[in-house]
Design an enzyme around this catalytic site. Sequence first.
Site, PDB file in Angstrom:
ATOM      1  N   ASN A  43       0.843  -1.196   0.000  1.00 49.30           N
ATOM      2  CA  ASN A  43       0.000   0.000   0.000  1.00 49.30           C
ATOM      3  C   ASN A  43       0.879   1.247   0.000  1.00 49.30           C
ATOM      4  OD1 ASN A  43       0.690  -0.733   2.700  1.00 49.30           O
ATOM      5  ND2 ASN A  43      -0.961   0.502   3.518  1.00 49.30           N
ATOM      6  N   ILE A  44       0.403   2.268  -0.713  1.00 47.96           N
ATOM      7  CA  ILE A  44       1.143   3.528  -0.847  1.00 47.96           C
ATOM      8  C   ILE A  44       0.177   4.672  -0.563  1.00 47.96           C
ATOM      9  CG2 ILE A  44       2.503   4.994  -2.388  1.00 47.96           C
ATOM     10  CD1 ILE A  44       3.196   2.394  -3.962  1.00 47.96           C
ATOM     11  N   GLU A  45       0.427   5.405   0.533  1.00 44.85           N
ATOM     12  CA  GLU A  45      -0.504   6.440   0.960  1.00 44.85           C
ATOM     13  C   GLU A  45      -0.047   7.820   0.506  1.00 44.85           C
ATOM     14  OE1 GLU A  45      -1.027   5.854   5.193  1.00 44.85           O
ATOM     15  OE2 GLU A  45      -2.176   4.006   4.830  1.00 44.85           O
ATOM     16  N   CYS A  54      -4.128   0.728  -2.690  1.00 46.87           N
ATOM     17  CA  CYS A  54      -3.966  -0.505  -1.917  1.00 46.87           C
ATOM     18  C   CYS A  54      -2.902  -1.414  -2.540  1.00 46.87           C
ATOM     19  CB  CYS A  54      -5.274  -1.282  -1.883  1.00 46.87           C
ATOM     20  SG  CYS A  54      -6.611  -0.454  -1.025  1.00 46.87           S
ATOM     21  N   GLU A  56      -3.043  -4.544  -3.207  1.00 48.44           N
ATOM     22  CA  GLU A  56      -3.558  -5.469  -4.228  1.00 48.44           C
ATOM     23  C   GLU A  56      -3.561  -4.821  -5.611  1.00 48.44           C
ATOM     24  OE1 GLU A  56      -4.815  -4.656  -1.304  1.00 48.44           O
ATOM     25  OE2 GLU A  56      -6.233  -6.146  -0.560  1.00 48.44           O
ATOM     26  N   CYS A  87     -10.339  -4.768   0.226  1.00 46.09           N
ATOM     27  CA  CYS A  87     -11.399  -3.756   0.299  1.00 46.09           C
ATOM     28  C   CYS A  87     -12.319  -3.883  -0.914  1.00 46.09           C
ATOM     29  CB  CYS A  87     -10.798  -2.355   0.387  1.00 46.09           C
ATOM     30  SG  CYS A  87     -10.216  -1.709  -1.194  1.00 46.09           S
ATOM     31  N   CYS A  90     -10.822  -2.964  -4.366  1.00 50.04           N
ATOM     32  CA  CYS A  90      -9.900  -3.990  -4.882  1.00 50.04           C
ATOM     33  C   CYS A  90     -10.651  -5.231  -5.338  1.00 50.04           C
ATOM     34  CB  CYS A  90      -8.859  -4.352  -3.833  1.00 50.04           C
ATOM     35  SG  CYS A  90      -7.643  -3.041  -3.604  1.00 50.04           S
TER      36      CYS A  90
HETATM   37  N1  THU Z   1      -5.317  -1.254   2.301  1.00 50.31           N
HETATM   38  C1  THU Z   1      -4.773  -2.111   1.390  1.00 50.31           C
HETATM   39  O1  THU Z   1      -3.628  -1.955   0.968  1.00 50.31           O
HETATM   40  N2  THU Z   1      -5.552  -3.141   0.943  1.00 50.31           N
HETATM   41  C2  THU Z   1      -6.829  -3.387   1.347  1.00 50.31           C
HETATM   42  O2  THU Z   1      -7.493  -4.249   0.795  1.00 50.31           O
HETATM   43  C3  THU Z   1      -7.385  -2.627   2.475  1.00 50.31           C
HETATM   44  C4  THU Z   1      -6.670  -1.367   2.811  1.00 50.31           C
HETATM   45  C5  THU Z   1      -4.504  -0.129   2.790  1.00 50.31           C
HETATM   46  C6  THU Z   1      -4.945   1.207   2.288  1.00 50.31           C
HETATM   47  C7  THU Z   1      -4.424   2.117   3.363  1.00 50.31           C
HETATM   48  O3  THU Z   1      -3.064   2.435   3.076  1.00 50.31           O
HETATM   49  C8  THU Z   1      -4.438   1.279   4.630  1.00 50.31           C
HETATM   50  O4  THU Z   1      -4.574  -0.067   4.196  1.00 50.31           O
HETATM   51  C9  THU Z   1      -5.565   1.617   5.577  1.00 50.31           C
HETATM   52  O5  THU Z   1      -6.795   1.588   4.941  1.00 50.31           O
END
Ligand code: THU
Length: 134
Positions: A43-45, A54, A56, A87, A90
């Site tokens: 994941n990259i915010e 996300c 995935e 999520c 995804c």
């Molecule tokens: N996140 C994912 O990478 N995959 C998911 O299926 C659920 C959420 C990440 C997004 C965000 O960086 C962190 O989890 C919190 O939501």
Amino acid sequence: MNDYFALIKAAVDVRRYSVAPYSSFSVGAALLTRDGKIYTGCNIESSSLGLTICAERVALFKALSEGERSFAAVAISTSTGEACPPCGACRQVLLELAGNIDVLSIYDDKKYTMLKLEKLLPKAFTNKFIKRDR
Ligand code: THU
């Protein structure tokens, strides 16, 4: 029974590259092609939060952008001691672009639950419903 050992290890290992300063929740994903290749993502915010991506979808888009079109499974790893399902966004994108693959949710770095993606997203919207109305 498929042997997903290498896929699970790849999802666990890539979690270390997560960029998650806002949630402090790191996610690793590994996508397996039908011919045995593995593409990873974390994941990259973004500070805008809504532009976060996300793990995935990072893995999926890496694979698609390198020409892959046929997939078998995705593994998702988090560090919080319970199986984390993908999520909704995804689920939609994976089902459309990777098909009804196995979804492994890894916890404790080696245990996992496994479901078919269509179980996680039944009756999905797909392009077969898109018809011109004018
Ligand atoms: N996140 C994912 O990478 N995959 C998911 O299926 C659920 C959420 C990440 C997004 C965000 O960086 C962190 O989890 C919190 O939501």
